[in-house]
Design a protein around this motif. Structure first.
Motif, PDB file in Angstrom:
ATOM      1  N   GLN A  18     -72.768  78.585   0.031  1.00  0.00           N
ATOM      2  CA  GLN A  18     -71.553  78.942   0.785  1.00  0.00           C
ATOM      3  C   GLN A  18     -71.852  78.854   2.272  1.00  0.00           C
ATOM      4  OE1 GLN A  18     -69.727  82.324  -2.171  1.00  0.00           O
ATOM      5  NE2 GLN A  18     -71.319  82.991  -0.787  1.00  0.00           N
ATOM      6  N   ILE A  19     -70.864  78.462   3.052  1.00  0.00           N
ATOM      7  CA  ILE A  19     -71.050  78.410   4.504  1.00  0.00           C
ATOM      8  C   ILE A  19     -69.757  78.830   5.190  1.00  0.00           C
ATOM      9  CG2 ILE A  19     -70.547  75.910   4.566  1.00  0.00           C
ATOM     10  CD1 ILE A  19     -72.657  75.795   6.910  1.00  0.00           C
ATOM     11  N   VAL A  20     -69.900  79.646   6.236  1.00  0.00           N
ATOM     12  CA  VAL A  20     -68.741  80.127   6.983  1.00  0.00           C
ATOM     13  C   VAL A  20     -68.799  79.539   8.392  1.00  0.00           C
ATOM     14  CG1 VAL A  20     -67.388  82.135   7.677  1.00  0.00           C
ATOM     15  CG2 VAL A  20     -68.875  82.268   5.664  1.00  0.00           C
TER      16      VAL A  20
ATOM     17  N   LYS B  52     -67.525  89.180   6.839  1.00  0.00           N
ATOM     18  CA  LYS B  52     -67.397  90.567   6.374  1.00  0.00           C
ATOM     19  C   LYS B  52     -66.101  90.749   5.591  1.00  0.00           C
ATOM     20  CE  LYS B  52     -67.631  95.286   8.319  1.00  0.00           C
ATOM     21  NZ  LYS B  52     -66.301  95.862   8.268  1.00  0.00           N
ATOM     22  N   LYS B  53     -65.015  90.205   6.122  1.00  0.00           N
ATOM     23  CA  LYS B  53     -63.718  90.355   5.453  1.00  0.00           C
ATOM     24  C   LYS B  53     -63.682  89.604   4.127  1.00  0.00           C
ATOM     25  CE  LYS B  53     -58.753  90.130   6.416  1.00  0.00           C
ATOM     26  NZ  LYS B  53     -57.733  89.877   7.459  1.00  0.00           N
ATOM     27  N   LEU B  54     -64.338  88.462   4.082  1.00  0.00           N
ATOM     28  CA  LEU B  54     -64.383  87.686   2.830  1.00  0.00           C
ATOM     29  C   LEU B  54     -65.098  88.464   1.734  1.00  0.00           C
ATOM     30  CD1 LEU B  54     -65.275  84.159   4.308  1.00  0.00           C
ATOM     31  CD2 LEU B  54     -63.122  84.764   3.168  1.00  0.00           C
TER      32      LEU B  54
ATOM     33  N   GLN C 292     -63.435  87.478  -1.723  1.00  0.00           N
ATOM     34  CA  GLN C 292     -63.261  86.018  -1.692  1.00  0.00           C
ATOM     35  C   GLN C 292     -64.584  85.274  -1.668  1.00  0.00           C
ATOM     36  OE1 GLN C 292     -59.769  84.639   0.901  1.00  0.00           O
ATOM     37  NE2 GLN C 292     -60.157  86.644   1.763  1.00  0.00           N
ATOM     38  N   LEU C 293     -65.680  86.006  -1.408  1.00  0.00           N
ATOM     39  CA  LEU C 293     -66.990  85.359  -1.281  1.00  0.00           C
ATOM     40  C   LEU C 293     -67.948  86.005  -2.271  1.00  0.00           C
ATOM     41  CD1 LEU C 293     -68.612  84.052   1.843  1.00  0.00           C
ATOM     42  CD2 LEU C 293     -69.921  85.825   0.693  1.00  0.00           C
ATOM     43  N   ASP C 294     -68.706  85.181  -2.979  1.00  0.00           N
ATOM     44  CA  ASP C 294     -69.645  85.678  -3.977  1.00  0.00           C
ATOM     45  C   ASP C 294     -70.918  86.145  -3.273  1.00  0.00           C
ATOM     46  OD1 ASP C 294     -71.503  86.071  -6.006  1.00  0.00           O
ATOM     47  OD2 ASP C 294     -70.737  84.401  -7.220  1.00  0.00           O
ATOM     48  N   THR C 295     -71.168  87.438  -3.275  1.00  0.00           N
ATOM     49  CA  THR C 295     -72.289  87.990  -2.512  1.00  0.00           C
ATOM     50  C   THR C 295     -73.646  87.690  -3.144  1.00  0.00           C
ATOM     51  OG1 THR C 295     -71.978  90.087  -3.684  1.00  0.00           O
ATOM     52  CG2 THR C 295     -70.933  89.860  -1.521  1.00  0.00           C
ATOM     53  N   SER C 296     -73.648  87.117  -4.348  1.00  0.00           N
ATOM     54  CA  SER C 296     -74.933  86.801  -4.993  1.00  0.00           C
ATOM     55  C   SER C 296     -75.415  85.400  -4.631  1.00  0.00           C
ATOM     56  CB  SER C 296     -74.791  86.918  -6.515  1.00  0.00           C
ATOM     57  OG  SER C 296     -73.959  85.878  -7.015  1.00  0.00           O
ATOM     58  N   LEU C 297     -74.573  84.626  -3.945  1.00  0.00           N
ATOM     59  CA  LEU C 297     -74.925  83.239  -3.633  1.00  0.00           C
ATOM     60  C   LEU C 297     -75.498  83.094  -2.228  1.00  0.00           C
ATOM     61  CD1 LEU C 297     -71.793  81.404  -5.117  1.00  0.00           C
ATOM     62  CD2 LEU C 297     -74.037  81.756  -6.181  1.00  0.00           C
ATOM     63  N   GLU C 298     -76.347  82.074  -2.064  1.00  0.00           N
ATOM     64  CA  GLU C 298     -76.944  81.833  -0.748  1.00  0.00           C
ATOM     65  C   GLU C 298     -75.861  81.428   0.252  1.00  0.00           C
ATOM     66  OE1 GLU C 298     -81.069  80.071   0.570  1.00  0.00           O
ATOM     67  OE2 GLU C 298     -79.780  78.451  -0.136  1.00  0.00           O
ATOM     68  N   THR C 299     -75.831  82.145   1.367  1.00  0.00           N
ATOM     69  CA  THR C 299     -74.732  81.979   2.323  1.00  0.00           C
ATOM     70  C   THR C 299     -75.278  81.721   3.724  1.00  0.00           C
ATOM     71  OG1 THR C 299     -73.436  83.544   1.005  1.00  0.00           O
ATOM     72  CG2 THR C 299     -72.665  83.102   3.246  1.00  0.00           C
ATOM     73  N   VAL C 300     -74.645  80.805   4.435  1.00  0.00           N
ATOM     74  CA  VAL C 300     -75.003  80.522   5.826  1.00  0.00           C
ATOM     75  C   VAL C 300     -73.779  80.806   6.701  1.00  0.00           C
ATOM     76  CG1 VAL C 300     -75.654  78.749   7.507  1.00  0.00           C
ATOM     77  CG2 VAL C 300     -76.708  78.758   5.232  1.00  0.00           C
TER      78      VAL C 300
END
Lengths: 428, 92
Positions: A251-253, A376-378, A383-391
């Motif tokens: 995931q990337i924001v 933070k809002k996601l 809306q965002l899977d907190t278990s996945l690697e995120t940038v």
């Protein structure tokens, strides 16, 4: 749908003769809307439908080893950019290869298991704009342009003014007259031709587009050399993948103003997959806007494709583009990848700037605050899977937008210079 | 009613290279009709097949984007300046 290479309808073809390989492996310009092909030149709008022109390439085989043997800046990816093979021989700001920080403290605060911050505040003029400007400068040089210019919300003006100074080319940068003072100073220090325009960014942009149509030899980095300029944003995507060990994040924001950066990071990921440099895998792209200028988020939430322009009213001035040219492509990318576009209030932007600073020691500008705040809002809205690697991308440095947080941080206590007073202060 | 219309580079093939031309009309729609009468084909580049402004073109009456006004019904008073500009943007 036309595949005819058209030069006759492009009036502003440069008199300057292009040298062989001036644009690397780029083969021409292609309309993103209708596919019309245009020869390489300082062109940005399709002569058939006004759609945006993008660089088309015939990429060579590129290996990870070749890239890793390159310099620690964006030119390590020169084979994938519209620049000549001898790009390093010309004076430039050598941006890129900025740090990718493992953000465990912020991750804990937000409840995200595996979080990274791509920190572009460490570029030469402290924003990601040095990347795109470096590519635009190469194009301007190859076109024989005499003036290097831009309309800007601040960061771009800083980058253009500095790069022009280093390259020895005259710069003229146009900004809204109400722009944050530090961003004005950060441009004016490099150029004697900072022009403050009474109006918002969209007014400045209109003026620049008109000037670009009239003045010969001017390279407006984000107008008539925009296709070349925009490619610089791809390097953010390349670097993230390389720094993760040649792997795409889950995931990337990414902040959204015009939407160009988000679409180019996605393009970079797709190119890496196509070239076999990373494994093909699903990833989600999320866009971040400030509520006071959130036309793309509004369209996303309404489930429509048309983006209605707005009059911006937000402290996140670098995101304050009310008529985002690439907004519809942001919708496409976020929807196709399973991501989303979200927005937050100015108070949430300020809170997020403080949060990032106090968890990771990274002082971000308002655009970065917007991005972290949207992250933070996601999470909060599921809306965002907190278990996945995120940038999450930090586009620029907070020293440029001090005013935004000047009233929300400060001394917790003012005391007399003695130990008793310290004990009484309640700090410990 | 004389309106001045600024023509972007990519449409100047229709106006013989002129960057600014005169037109008449009480609204933007009428101005575009008048342009078409004098420079055949130009209107089809500014409007899509449904007769709406193309997605990637911005049209201004004075300094205001007509999307914030009445779109093609935006009044064009005598002496008004109409600008046709390809959409681009900076920012992230």
């Amino acid at each position: 749908m036309s595949a005819v290479v058209s030069e006759s309808t492009q009036v502003a073809t440069p008199a300057h003769e292009l040298r062989d390989g001036a644009f690397g492996h780029a083969t021409g310009l292609s309309c993103r809307e209708c596919g019309h092909q245009v020869a390489l030149g300082p062109h940005y709008a399709c002569p058939e439908c006004f759609g945006p022109l993008e660089i088309a390439y015939d990429f060579p085989a590129v290996t990870r080893e070749q890239i890793e043997a390159g310099p620690a800046n964006i030119w390590r990816y020169k084979a994938l950019l519209p620049v000549p093979s001898d790009i390093e021989s010309s004076p430039n700001m050598e941006p890129g290869f900025t740090r990718l920080l493992k953000a465990d403290n912020l991750g804990r605060a937000l409840g995200i298991d595996n979080l990274w911050v791509k920190d572009d505040s460490t570029n030469p003029t402290n924003s990601f704009k040095d990347r795109v400007v470096a590519c635009a400068l190469s194009a301007a040089r190859e076109f024989g342009s005499k003036v290097f210019a831009c309309p800007s919300t601040g960061n771009l003006a800083n980058a253009v003014a500095a790069a022009g100074a280093r390259a020895g080319i005259k710069t003229v940068v146009f900004i809204p007259s109400n722009l944050e003072k530090p961003k004005q100073i950060n441009s004016a220090i490099y150029t004697d031709s900072l022009v403050a325009v009474n109006g918002n960014y969209d007014d400045v942009n209109k003026l620049a587009s008109e000037i670009a149509g009239e003045e010969d030899g001017w390279a407006f980095v984000n107008v008539n050399v925009r296709p070349y300029y925009a490619e610089g944003s791809k390097t953010l995507g390349y670097e993230i993948a390389e720094q993760l060990g040649w792997r795409l994040p889950d995931q990337i924001v990414i902040p959204v103003a015009s939407g160009s950066q988000l679409t180019k990071v996605h393009k970079a990921f797709q190119e890496l997959i196509k070239l076999g440099l990373v494994e093909d895998k699903p990833y989600k792209v999320y866009g971040a806007q400030a509520t006071g200028c959130s036309p793309v988020s509004v369209a996303y939430k309404a489930g429509v494709d048309a983006i209605r322009p707005v009059k911006p009213d937000t402290i996140a001035k670098s995101l304050a583009i009310g008529n985002p040219a690439d907004g519809i492509y942001v919708l496409d990318v976020c929807r196709q990848t399973g991501g989303a576009v979200e927005d937050i209030t100015d108070d949430e932007v300020r809170d997020a700037i403080v949060l990032l600073a106090r968890t990771e020691g990274v002082f971000t500008e308002t655009a970065g605050g917007t991005t972290v705040g949207v992250l933070k809002k996601l999470v909060e809205t599921g809306q965002l899977d907190t278990s996945l690697e995120t940038v999450v991308i930090n586009t620029g440095h907070g020293l440029k937008t001090l005013d935004a947080v000047a009233d929300v941080v400060g001394a917790r206590a003012t005391i007399e210079p003695n130990y008793a007073a310290f004990r009484d202060s309640g700090i410990v | 009613m004389s309106i001045s219309v600024r023509i972007p580079t990519i449409l100047r093939t229709y106006t013989g290279g002129e960057s600014e031309v005169s037109a008449t009309g009480a609204t933007l729609a009428e101005v575009l009709d008048d342009l078409e009468a004098n420079f055949a084909g130009i209107k089809g580049r500014i409007l899509d097949d449904n007769g709406a402004l193309r997605r990637f073109v911005n049209v201004y009456v004075g300094n205001e984007d007509v999307r914030f006004l009445d779109d093609l019904a935006t009044p064009t008073p005598d002496g008004a300046q109409v600008s046709v500009i390809p959409a681009v943007a900076g920012g992230c």
